[in-house]
Motif scaffolding. Structure first.
Motif, mmCIF file in Angstrom:
data_model
loop_
_atom_site.group_PDB
_atom_site.id
_atom_site.type_symbol
_atom_site.label_atom_id
_atom_site.label_comp_id
_atom_site.label_asym_id
_atom_site.label_seq_id
_atom_site.Cartn_x
_atom_site.Cartn_y
_atom_site.Cartn_z
ATOM 1 N N ARG A 3 0.845 -1.191 0.000
ATOM 2 C CA ARG A 3 0.000 0.000 0.000
ATOM 3 C C ARG A 3 0.881 1.241 0.000
ATOM 4 O O ARG A 3 1.916 1.287 0.649
ATOM 5 N N ALA A 4 0.439 2.271 -0.694
ATOM 6 C CA ALA A 4 1.209 3.515 -0.770
ATOM 7 C C ALA A 4 1.101 4.334 0.514
ATOM 8 O O ALA A 4 1.970 5.135 0.815
ATOM 9 N N TRP A 5 0.027 4.126 1.281
ATOM 10 C CA TRP A 5 -0.188 4.932 2.487
ATOM 11 C C TRP A 5 -0.886 4.080 3.531
ATOM 12 O O TRP A 5 -1.742 3.266 3.211
ATOM 13 N N GLU A 6 -0.523 4.265 4.769
ATOM 14 C CA GLU A 6 -1.182 3.620 5.903
ATOM 15 C C GLU A 6 -1.425 4.681 6.963
ATOM 16 O O GLU A 6 -0.580 5.551 7.190
ATOM 17 N N ALA A 7 -2.564 4.611 7.611
ATOM 18 C CA ALA A 7 -2.861 5.529 8.715
ATOM 19 C C ALA A 7 -1.903 5.262 9.871
ATOM 20 O O ALA A 7 -1.537 4.116 10.131
ATOM 21 N N ASP A 8 -1.492 6.310 10.540
ATOM 22 C CA ASP A 8 -0.595 6.207 11.690
ATOM 23 C C ASP A 8 -1.418 6.417 12.964
ATOM 24 O O ASP A 8 -1.747 7.547 13.310
ATOM 25 N N PRO A 9 -1.764 5.340 13.664
ATOM 26 C CA PRO A 9 -2.613 5.478 14.851
ATOM 27 C C PRO A 9 -1.927 6.195 16.014
ATOM 28 O O PRO A 9 -2.590 6.553 16.977
ATOM 29 N N SER A 10 -0.630 6.460 15.920
ATOM 30 C CA SER A 10 0.047 7.186 16.996
ATOM 31 C C SER A 10 0.009 8.703 16.780
ATOM 32 O O SER A 10 0.407 9.465 17.663
ATOM 33 N N ASP A 14 -4.009 17.843 15.980
ATOM 34 C CA ASP A 14 -3.284 19.111 15.957
ATOM 35 C C ASP A 14 -4.258 20.282 15.992
ATOM 36 O O ASP A 14 -4.166 21.152 16.840
ATOM 37 N N ARG A 15 -5.211 20.313 15.029
ATOM 38 C CA ARG A 15 -6.179 21.410 15.012
ATOM 39 C C ARG A 15 -7.462 20.970 14.321
ATOM 40 O O ARG A 15 -7.445 20.171 13.395
ATOM 41 N N ARG A 16 -8.556 21.503 14.804
ATOM 42 C CA ARG A 16 -9.866 21.225 14.205
ATOM 43 C C ARG A 16 -9.955 21.988 12.886
ATOM 44 O O ARG A 16 -9.527 23.136 12.781
ATOM 45 N N LEU A 17 -10.523 21.362 11.877
ATOM 46 C CA LEU A 17 -10.767 22.015 10.595
ATOM 47 C C LEU A 17 -12.242 22.410 10.554
ATOM 48 O O LEU A 17 -13.118 21.561 10.544
ATOM 49 N N GLY A 18 -12.496 23.683 10.566
ATOM 50 C CA GLY A 18 -13.879 24.167 10.607
ATOM 51 C C GLY A 18 -14.369 24.325 12.034
ATOM 52 O O GLY A 18 -13.612 24.185 12.993
ATOM 53 N N LYS A 19 -15.644 24.606 12.163
ATOM 54 C CA LYS A 19 -16.249 24.813 13.472
ATOM 55 C C LYS A 19 -16.784 23.494 14.021
ATOM 56 O O LYS A 19 -17.163 22.604 13.265
ATOM 57 N N ASP A 40 -1.033 15.790 13.729
ATOM 58 C CA ASP A 40 0.307 16.382 13.793
ATOM 59 C C ASP A 40 1.245 15.891 12.703
ATOM 60 O O ASP A 40 2.288 16.479 12.465
ATOM 61 N N ASN A 41 0.866 14.821 11.982
ATOM 62 C CA ASN A 41 1.691 14.342 10.875
ATOM 63 C C ASN A 41 1.187 14.834 9.513
ATOM 64 O O ASN A 41 1.677 14.436 8.473
ATOM 65 N N GLY A 42 0.159 15.712 9.522
ATOM 66 C CA GLY A 42 -0.382 16.267 8.286
ATOM 67 C C GLY A 42 -1.592 15.527 7.748
ATOM 68 O O GLY A 42 -2.288 16.037 6.875
ATOM 69 N N ASP A 43 -1.869 14.326 8.242
ATOM 70 C CA ASP A 43 -3.050 13.580 7.818
ATOM 71 C C ASP A 43 -4.306 14.272 8.329
ATOM 72 O O ASP A 43 -4.251 15.129 9.213
ATOM 73 N N VAL A 44 -5.451 13.903 7.781
ATOM 74 C CA VAL A 44 -6.738 14.434 8.213
ATOM 75 C C VAL A 44 -7.565 13.275 8.741
ATOM 76 O O VAL A 44 -7.639 12.209 8.122
ATOM 77 N N ALA A 45 -8.190 13.491 9.898
ATOM 78 C CA ALA A 45 -9.053 12.474 10.502
ATOM 79 C C ALA A 45 -10.486 12.980 10.470
ATOM 80 O O ALA A 45 -10.767 14.112 10.870
ATOM 81 N N VAL A 46 -11.385 12.143 9.961
ATOM 82 C CA VAL A 46 -12.812 12.440 9.971
ATOM 83 C C VAL A 46 -13.434 11.540 11.022
ATOM 84 O O VAL A 46 -13.351 10.318 10.924
ATOM 85 N N ILE A 47 -14.032 12.150 12.033
ATOM 86 C CA ILE A 47 -14.628 11.414 13.129
ATOM 87 C C ILE A 47 -16.130 11.338 12.876
ATOM 88 O O ILE A 47 -16.789 12.359 12.706
ATOM 89 N N GLY A 48 -16.657 10.133 12.819
ATOM 90 C CA GLY A 48 -18.086 9.965 12.572
ATOM 91 C C GLY A 48 -18.403 8.512 12.294
ATOM 92 O O GLY A 48 -17.662 7.615 12.670
#
Length: 62
Positions: A3-10, A14-19, A40-48
């Motif tokens: 795989r070219a990319w794997e999520a890093d669970p560690s 860093d900051r919320r995107l939007g309100k 903090d590693n530049g990835d984006v997490a969508v919680i839902g």
């Protein structure tokens, strides 16, 4: 094939995107609302709700 990319669970939030849902008036005071964060590693997490299986076949080809 690797795989070219794997999520890093560690990675840390860093900051919320939007309100937040609370700021938008869409929260009933609990922590169950969706959210989007830059990690903090530049990835984006969508919680839902996880709809990967539903939308996976609809993704455009790279």
């Amino acid at each position: 094939m690797a795989r070219a990319w794997e999520a890093d669970p560690s990675a840390l939030f860093d900051r919320r995107l939007g309100k937040s849902a609370e700021e938008l008036g869409n929260s009933d005071g609990n922590d169950e609302c969706p959210d989007i964060w830059q990690l903090d590693n530049g990835d984006v997490a969508v919680i839902g709700r996880d709809l990967t299986a539903v939308y996976g076949s609809r993704l455009p080809r790279a």
